[in-house]
Design a protein around this motif. Structure first.
Motif: not given
Length: 168
Positions: A131, A144, A147, A150
């Motif tokens: 991330q 964004r 998750t 994902e």
């Protein structure tokens, strides 16, 4: 893991210091497992060769993002050049290569999957997928948060493509 800022301001782009650092670590503790997270050295083979010749266990160069976002995310780096660097390193006999991708910058699923295909084509062994987090207000904003499901899906896709390891 050894890493540094890019040293495009130096004639050798820091490649001599990279090689000397690996040699110094090996002199002090020959059993140390070394991963070198390198810049692209502008794709100049003699600079890449210096590092290949000292045989770190892993040579890593991060692709960082999908092709469409490269210009925005990586001001000076080029997507194709990074792939070329990774492929060159592998073709020169490096046993293990690694690259990483940050998510959350506005990429779409098909672009992430294409990036995995591109890295596999460059014969990368290990991929990390993480991330993106905005380090300061001057940096790109997070578009964004990806998750856990994902990330797991990308791990599964990467393993099916044949990567030795996918950390996602």
């Amino acid at each position: 893991v050894l890493t540094s800022v890019d040293r495009d301001d130096l004639k050798d782009m820091g490649s001599i210091m990279w090689a000397e650092t690996v040699k110094a670590v090996r002199r002090i503790n020959p059993k140390t497992t070394l991963e070198t997270l390198i810049p692209d050295f502008q794709g100049i083979e003699k600079h890449l060769d210096r590092l290949i010749e000292v045989h770190p266990e892993v040579i890593s160069h991060n692709i960082e993002t999908v092709k469409r976002l490269t210009r925005e995310v990586r001001i000076q780096a080029k997507y194709e050049k990074s792939l070329g660097v990774l492929k060159y390193i592998k073709d020169r006999g490096q046993r293990r290569t690694k690259s990483g991708i940050m998510l959350g910058l506005g990429e779409i699923k098909s672009e992430v999957i294409q990036t995995l295909y591109d890295l596999k084509e460059a014969e990368v062994d290990v991929v990390t997928i993480g991330q993106y987090l905005q380090p300061s207000k001057k940096h790109l904003k997070v578009k964004r948060f990806v998750t856990p499901a994902e990330f797991k899906e990308y791990e599964t896709i990467g393993l099916k493509l044949g990567f030795r390891h996918v950390e996602s």
